[in-house]
Design an enzyme around this catalytic site. Structure first.
Site, PDB file in Angstrom:
ATOM      1  N   ASP A  82       0.851  -1.193   0.000  1.00  0.00           N
ATOM      2  CA  ASP A  82       0.000   0.000   0.000  1.00  0.00           C
ATOM      3  C   ASP A  82       0.891   1.249   0.000  1.00  0.00           C
ATOM      4  O   ASP A  82       1.863   1.325   0.767  1.00  0.00           O
ATOM      5  CB  ASP A  82      -0.841  -0.048   1.292  1.00  0.00           C
ATOM      6  N   ASP A 104       2.856   5.030  -5.325  1.00  0.00           N
ATOM      7  CA  ASP A 104       2.163   6.293  -5.094  1.00  0.00           C
ATOM      8  C   ASP A 104       3.127   7.446  -5.347  1.00  0.00           C
ATOM      9  O   ASP A 104       3.848   7.879  -4.453  1.00  0.00           O
ATOM     10  CB  ASP A 104       1.628   6.328  -3.662  1.00  0.00           C
ATOM     11  N   HIS A 208      -9.279   4.752  -1.957  1.00  0.00           N
ATOM     12  CA  HIS A 208      -8.544   4.833  -0.692  1.00  0.00           C
ATOM     13  C   HIS A 208      -9.414   5.589   0.315  1.00  0.00           C
ATOM     14  O   HIS A 208     -10.463   6.128  -0.036  1.00  0.00           O
ATOM     15  CB  HIS A 208      -7.225   5.580  -0.906  1.00  0.00           C
ATOM     16  N   SER A 211     -12.914   4.237   5.018  1.00  0.00           N
ATOM     17  CA  SER A 211     -13.549   3.781   6.260  1.00  0.00           C
ATOM     18  C   SER A 211     -14.808   4.604   6.534  1.00  0.00           C
ATOM     19  O   SER A 211     -14.881   5.784   6.181  1.00  0.00           O
ATOM     20  CB  SER A 211     -12.577   3.932   7.437  1.00  0.00           C
ATOM     21  N   ASN A 251     -10.090   0.227  -0.037  1.00  0.00           N
ATOM     22  CA  ASN A 251      -9.116   0.131   1.060  1.00  0.00           C
ATOM     23  C   ASN A 251      -9.739   0.475   2.403  1.00  0.00           C
ATOM     24  O   ASN A 251     -10.368   1.525   2.545  1.00  0.00           O
ATOM     25  CB  ASN A 251      -7.981   1.135   0.834  1.00  0.00           C
TER      26      ASN A 251
HETATM   27  O1  G3H Z   1      -4.301   3.075   2.019  1.00  0.00           O
HETATM   28  C1  G3H Z   1      -5.081   2.851   2.944  1.00  0.00           C
HETATM   29  C2  G3H Z   1      -6.432   3.391   2.964  1.00  0.00           C
HETATM   30  O2  G3H Z   1      -6.608   4.335   2.020  1.00  0.00           O
HETATM   31  C3  G3H Z   1      -7.097   3.481   4.280  1.00  0.00           C
HETATM   32  O3  G3H Z   1      -8.102   4.465   4.394  1.00  0.00           O
HETATM   33  O4  G3H Z   1      -8.025   4.702   6.832  1.00  0.00           O
HETATM   34  O5  G3H Z   1      -9.919   5.630   5.535  1.00  0.00           O
HETATM   35  O6  G3H Z   1      -9.687   3.240   5.813  1.00  0.00           O
HETATM   36  P1  G3H Z   1      -8.985   4.534   5.718  1.00  0.00           P
HETATM   37 ZN    ZN Z   2      -4.575   5.024   1.085  1.00  0.00          ZN
END
Ligand code: G3H
Ligand code: ZN
Length: 309
Positions: A82, A104, A208, A211, A251
């Site tokens: 990631d 990235d 990304h 959550s 993600n």
């Molecule tokens: O790369 C990881 C994610 O983009 C995590 O995003 O913390 O909002 O779940 P988040």
């Molecule tokens: Zn991310």
């Protein structure tokens, strides 16, 4: 062979309108927990390591360790880097046996991002590894800046020039606890997804910062000593809608980590006379299992995608 790159998984997800969850793991026990739930759900899944969590796990044999603990797992899964910040970091993961990497280079100019991503793609494809890249910016704190949202035309040009296998786009999700301002209506720019889909059908996109940080998660987190005052995540329905268009990977870091720590805090609070680590770690693992289970069933729509053997 359960350990796969993401090409085939993305194809199925796109055609059948679901998304594959990618979870930010830190330990082997977390990997096992995620795999067990996904096996039960017959759902593909992605074990995702940040550079930090990879360093914590001791780079070099992560793929071997995971292979050892997944002998009985029959659903396909990927081991993914990631936010790889450099070509070297991606190459090191590919050499170690990761089946997917993210480069990235989104903080650089378009040309530099293309140059860096192309080099990773070239090396990765020789090793049958899929590459995710990023155009735009998913830092929620930068939402007011000009280049926050992904420009669909720029994205398409980027995909064509680099040959990347998937692209992380910025449509309103964001890293961090406050993905929207207090008074802002949570929404995502589906028009960006649609435009890319029109011009480049079948191309898998990645979200990304996805959550949801539900009020009940926040409450549980704070119940036994956590102290997060406010959070504003992404509505589940918005994520499900994105998954039904061309978002094939979502993600999850914050929800997954907060779930683990919630389980850990509760166990610590309730077992002050105990000292066997598994007394505390088992409930923490149960919480991430619940998190993965819920998302696969209710948001990603990824259950029962893999036929029983
Ligand atoms: O790369 C990881 C994610 O983009 C995590 O995003 O913390 O909002 O779940 P988040
Ligand atoms: Zn991310």
């Amino acid at each position: 062979m359960p350990l796969v790159n993401l090409n085939q998984l993305y194809k199925d997800a796109y055609v059948n309108k679901y998304a594959i969850g990618a979870f930010n793991v830190d330990t082997l026990a977390m990997c096992r927990a995620v795999l067990e739930v996904s096996q039960k759900n017959r759902s593909p899944v992605i074990l995702m390591f940040s550079e930090g969590s990879r360093a914590f796990m001791h780079p070099g044999n992560i793929k071997d360790l995971i292979e050892n603990i997944s002998q009985d797992i029959t659903i396909p899964f990927a081991i993914h880097l990631d936010h790889g910040r450099s070509i070297e970091s991606c190459i090191s993961c590919i050499d170690e046996g990761f089946t997917s990497v993210m480069i990235d280079a989104s903080k650089y100019s378009f040309e530099e991002n293309v140059r860096i991503t192309k080099q990773v793609v070239e090396y990765a494809h020789k090793h049958n590894v899929t590459v995710e890249a990023e155009v735009g910016c998913v830092e929620a704190s930068k939402k007011d800046e000009d280049n926050f949202y992904t420009d669909p035309d720029v994205a398409i040009r980027f995909i064509k020039e680099t040959g990347c296998d998937s692209l992380a786009v910025s449509i309103g999700t964001g890293h961090g606890l406050m993905k929207f301002k207090e008074d802002e209506k949570p929404q995502l720019r589906f028009d960006i997804l649609e435009k890319i889909n029109e011009k480049l059908p079948y191309f898998p996109l990645v979200l990304h910062g996805s959550s949801s940080i539900s009020p009940s998660l926040l409450e549980d987190f704070n119940k036994y000593g956590g102290n997060i005052k406010t959070a504003k995540g992404i509505d589940e329905a918005l994520l499900s809608k994105a998954a039904s268009i061309n978002v094939c990977k979502i993600n999850i870091g914050t929800d997954f980590r907060m779930s683990y720590i919630t389980g850990l805090r509760e166990a610590l609070a309730k077992n002050s006379d105990k000292f066997t680590p598994r007394t505390f770690l088992t409930p923490a693992l149960e919480k991430i299992k619940e998190c993965v289970d819920y998302k696969q069933n209710h948001i990603f729509n990824s259950v029962n995608r893999i036929k029983e053997e």
